[in-house]
Enzyme design. Structure first.
Site, PDB file in Angstrom:
ATOM      1  N   GLY A   1       0.771  -1.123  -0.071  1.00  0.00           N
ATOM      2  CA  GLY A   1       0.059   0.024   0.131  1.00  0.00           C
ATOM      3  C   GLY A   1       0.750   1.236   0.073  1.00  0.00           C
ATOM      4  O   GLY A   1       2.170   1.389   0.228  1.00  0.00           O
TER       5      GLY A   1
ATOM      6  N   THR B   1      -9.751   5.744   9.741  1.00  0.00           N
ATOM      7  CA  THR B   1     -10.229   6.493   8.805  1.00  0.00           C
ATOM      8  C   THR B   1     -11.330   7.409   9.199  1.00  0.00           C
ATOM      9  O   THR B   1     -11.848   7.055  10.398  1.00  0.00           O
ATOM     10  CB  THR B   1     -10.777   5.465   7.764  1.00  0.00           C
ATOM     11  OG1 THR B   1     -11.455   6.129   6.543  1.00  0.00           O
ATOM     12  CG2 THR B   1     -11.855   4.456   8.248  1.00  0.00           C
TER      13      THR B   1
ATOM     14  N   TYR C   1     -17.014  -0.933   5.079  1.00  0.00           N
ATOM     15  CA  TYR C   1     -15.722  -0.465   5.414  1.00  0.00           C
ATOM     16  C   TYR C   1     -15.723   0.248   6.868  1.00  0.00           C
ATOM     17  O   TYR C   1     -14.774   0.099   7.517  1.00  0.00           O
ATOM     18  CB  TYR C   1     -15.227   0.373   4.197  1.00  0.00           C
ATOM     19  CG  TYR C   1     -14.021   1.178   4.457  1.00  0.00           C
ATOM     20  CD1 TYR C   1     -12.767   0.323   4.683  1.00  0.00           C
ATOM     21  CD2 TYR C   1     -13.819   2.554   4.404  1.00  0.00           C
ATOM     22  CE1 TYR C   1     -11.696   1.089   4.803  1.00  0.00           C
ATOM     23  CE2 TYR C   1     -12.750   3.098   4.826  1.00  0.00           C
ATOM     24  CZ  TYR C   1     -11.460   2.326   5.039  1.00  0.00           C
ATOM     25  OH  TYR C   1     -10.464   3.040   5.182  1.00  0.00           O
TER      26      TYR C   1
END
Length: 298
Positions: A10, A100, A124
């Site tokens: 990532g 997040t 998510y």
């Protein structure tokens, strides 16, 4: 001092790897290198490598796919995170976990505080929220959770690079203008994660670049800097559109700007830079990389 990064392919893991030095060695482990479903395997790996700190940069980030791939999203974003917290606790190794803005609903209308109630809109966000809770339950004494948003880098797939490609090939673009947040250059996020380990920061904090933007604002800036730096050779029309005009499987928060004061207090040496300045820095680095690749080919 050896820092173990969970995550290898990532954007954040790549930026962290660039910060490795002989004094602060950073070693990245991908999902093929260690079984995140096995607490014993994780603990043994951290012990074998004499980890002085761990940064979890691994996540299931396919927001729309997560809506139909619930089990895998929760495995990587929740269960694996809890396992990692147990492994770190067993060895008393400090942990920094990246989360997040999607844990928030997006209806507050002012910057979210770390203490604000979370209310994710989709799978998510819910899986990331569960990962946060597992860390808080298992290892609060030596762990930090850093929430971030709209991350991009010269490496990997992201909004900035996608926009550059589309701007080079399309006559015009429609970009969402009613989702508001803060873009974040992964390089600064990586440096902040290292600083959190070095300064033994604990608790939940927020980190993004400073300033506020819509995806439309970000796209316009990408084009302007892209033309200035020679990454683009023509200007195209960029039109603002609404979320309703671009439906996706997963709902996204309309407003996810986050208050960063607690992290600024915990890390006085960290200076937040405006997202436009960071965007130009990333695009400049991307230009250098592309020029080096061309020189190598020729």
């Amino acid at each position: 001092m050896k820092i173990i990064v969970i995550g290898k392919s990532g954007q954040l893991a790549w930026e962290l790897a660039q910060l490795s030095t002989p004094e602060h060695e950073i070693v990245c482990f991908g999902r093929d290198d260690v079984n995140l479903e096995d607490v014993t395997a994780l603990t043994n790996m951290l012990h074998l490598h004499n980890a002085a700190g761990v940064i979890n940069a691994s996540a299931y980030t396919a927001v729309d796919k997560a809506e139909s791939d619930v089990e895998n999203a929760f495995m990587l974003n929740a269960k694996a995170v809890g396992n990692l917290a147990q492994a770190c606790k067993a060895l008393a190794v400090p942990l920094v976990h990246v989360s997040t803005d999607f844990v928030f609903h997006g209806d507050k209308g002012s910057p979210y505080l770390p203490s604000d109630k979370i209310n994710p809109l989709g799978v998510y966000g819910a899986s990331k929220a569960q990962g946060e809770q597992l860390i808080a339950d298992i290892y609060p004494e030596r762990s930090a959770i850093i929430r971030t948003s709209w991350v991009y880098s010269t490496h990997g797939n992201n909004f900035v690079k996608t926009m550059l490609n589309l701007m080079a090939s399309k006559p015009e673009l429609g970009v969402i203008s009613d989702q508001i947040g803060s873009p974040t250059y992964a390089k600064g996020l990586a440096e902040t994660c290292i600083a959190c380990l070095n300064n033994q920061v604990i608790g939940i904090h927020h980190y993004t670049d400073s300033g506020v933007a819509s995806w439309f604002d970000l796209a316009v800036a990408i084009q302007n800097f892209g033309l200035e730096l020679g990454l683009l050779d023509k200007r195209i029309a960029i039109k603002p559109i609404t979320t309703a005009q671009y439906p996706t499987p997963a709902k996204r928060p309309h407003y996810s700007v986050m208050d960063k004061a607690s992290l600024a207090n915990a890390l006085p040496e960290i200076s937040l830079t405006h997202w436009q300045e960071q965007l130009k820095a990333m695009l400049t680095a991307l230009k250098v990389e592309r020029e080096a690749q061309l020189a190598f080919i020729n």
